[in-house]
Design an enzyme around this catalytic site. Structure first.
Site, PDB file in Angstrom:
ATOM      1  N   ARG A  67       0.845  -1.193   0.000  1.00 45.68           N
ATOM      2  CA  ARG A  67       0.000   0.000   0.000  1.00 45.68           C
ATOM      3  C   ARG A  67       0.888   1.252   0.000  1.00 45.68           C
ATOM      4  NH1 ARG A  67      -5.820   0.611  -0.220  1.00 45.68           N
ATOM      5  NH2 ARG A  67      -6.042   2.861   0.040  1.00 45.68           N
ATOM      6  N   ILE A  94      -8.053   5.591   0.139  1.00 47.28           N
ATOM      7  CA  ILE A  94      -7.503   6.444   1.207  1.00 47.28           C
ATOM      8  C   ILE A  94      -6.006   6.600   0.937  1.00 47.28           C
ATOM      9  CG2 ILE A  94      -7.189   6.678   3.703  1.00 47.28           C
ATOM     10  CD1 ILE A  94     -10.110   6.628   2.768  1.00 47.28           C
ATOM     11  N   ASN A 109     -11.322  17.064  -0.986  1.00 51.16           N
ATOM     12  CA  ASN A 109     -12.191  15.923  -1.286  1.00 51.16           C
ATOM     13  C   ASN A 109     -13.640  16.370  -1.222  1.00 51.16           C
ATOM     14  OD1 ASN A 109     -12.938  13.090  -1.630  1.00 51.16           O
ATOM     15  ND2 ASN A 109     -13.534  13.124   0.533  1.00 51.16           N
ATOM     16  N   THR A 110     -14.489  15.717  -1.982  1.00 51.16           N
ATOM     17  CA  THR A 110     -15.927  15.946  -1.872  1.00 51.16           C
ATOM     18  C   THR A 110     -16.565  14.649  -1.398  1.00 51.16           C
ATOM     19  OG1 THR A 110     -17.946  16.544  -3.030  1.00 51.16           O
ATOM     20  CG2 THR A 110     -16.267  15.458  -4.359  1.00 51.16           C
ATOM     21  N   HIS A 111     -17.463  14.782  -0.414  1.00 53.95           N
ATOM     22  CA  HIS A 111     -18.088  13.603   0.204  1.00 53.95           C
ATOM     23  C   HIS A 111     -19.604  13.779   0.178  1.00 53.95           C
ATOM     24  CE1 HIS A 111     -18.494  10.136   2.847  1.00 53.95           C
ATOM     25  NE2 HIS A 111     -19.310  10.850   3.597  1.00 53.95           N
ATOM     26  N   ASP A 143      -7.170  15.141   5.488  1.00 56.36           N
ATOM     27  CA  ASP A 143      -6.090  14.989   6.477  1.00 56.36           C
ATOM     28  C   ASP A 143      -5.825  13.485   6.619  1.00 56.36           C
ATOM     29  OD1 ASP A 143      -8.077  15.538   9.545  1.00 56.36           O
ATOM     30  OD2 ASP A 143      -8.097  13.938   8.033  1.00 56.36           O
ATOM     31  N   GLY A 145      -7.060  11.302   8.402  1.00 56.39           N
ATOM     32  CA  GLY A 145      -8.192  10.439   8.777  1.00 56.39           C
ATOM     33  C   GLY A 145      -9.036  10.119   7.555  1.00 56.39           C
ATOM     34  N   ASP A 147     -12.231  11.169   5.773  1.00 55.88           N
ATOM     35  CA  ASP A 147     -13.276  12.205   5.692  1.00 55.88           C
ATOM     36  C   ASP A 147     -13.324  13.068   6.956  1.00 55.88           C
ATOM     37  OD1 ASP A 147     -15.351   9.736   4.089  1.00 55.88           O
ATOM     38  OD2 ASP A 147     -14.013  11.225   3.181  1.00 55.88           O
TER      39      ASP A 147
END
Ligand code: GRF
Length: 202
Positions: A67, A94, A109-111, A143, A145, A147
């Site tokens: 990863r 991620i 990011n867009t969530h 960051d 984490g 989201d």
């Protein structure tokens, strides 16, 4: 400003950015998309980039020994285009330490939910299952984490009794695409500061 957009699926958020920039021109918008990256090939998001004549790159986790190696390769491939801002628009991986070391603070990011509610890969489904009456979308800095980064903007979408996941997600995406276009343009044109949990756009 130079944008690299990362996608994993249909790329309608990418398309909204492409259309906005084509309509007003990259000067007025404050940014141009210089490349599109993905974690898989054969997706509509890459086809949209190719139709727009943009360079693309694909970094698949399974092509790398670990990863961490994938994360470093994604960072390299992104950095090759010298972005000022990286936008995850439906990118479903991620990223790790290397990517954040290079792009943290300029990675958005867009969530499709109102964070901190319903983070993760099934935000639309989770809000529906929970019986929430409103949900929406969140544009935030990434960051380390999932989201959890500082929120830049949010849009509210009502949940209807007859909604299923796809109908609700489509309605969210109508708001999300407008929000992302507006936020990315403002960040690019005005500049911004991140102060703890707060984002100040000049
Ligand atoms: C968006 O709603 C995004 O927030 C979510 O997946 C969707 C991607 O849609 N992670 P698209 O690929 O931009 O059409």
């Amino acid at each position: 400003k130079r944008l690299v957009v990362l996608v994993s699926g249909s790329g309608t958020n990418l398309q909204a950015l492409l259309d906005a920039i084509a309509t007003v021109g990259s000067e007025a918008y404050g940014a141009e998309i210089v490349a599109v990256g993905a974690d898989r090939d054969g997706i509509e998001g890459l086809a949209r980039a190719e139709r727009a004549g943009l360079p693309t790159f694909v970094c698949k986790v399974r092509d790398h020994g670990s990863r961490e190696e994938w994360d470093a390769a994604l960072a390299e491939a992104t950095a090759a285009h010298e972005p000022d801002l990286v936008v995850s628009a439906g990118f479903m991986k991620i990223v790790g330490k290397e990517f954040l070391a290079r792009f943290g603070g300029r990675f958005v990011n867009t969530h499709p939910a109102l964070l901190p509610s319903f983070p993760g890969a099934h935000g639309v489904r989770d809000a529906l299952a929970y019986g929430a009456r409103v949900t929406g979308c969140t544009v935030h800095f990434v960051d380390d984490g999932v989201d959890t980064g500082p929120i830049i903007a949010q849009g509210v979408v009502e949940i209807r009794d007859e909604d299923d996941e796809s109908a609700l997600h489509e309605r969210i995406k109508e708001v999300e695409r407008r929000l992302l276009v507006e936020v990315v343009g403002r960040l690019a044109r005005n500049g911004y500061r991140i102060e703890g949990r707060k984002v100040v756009i000049q």
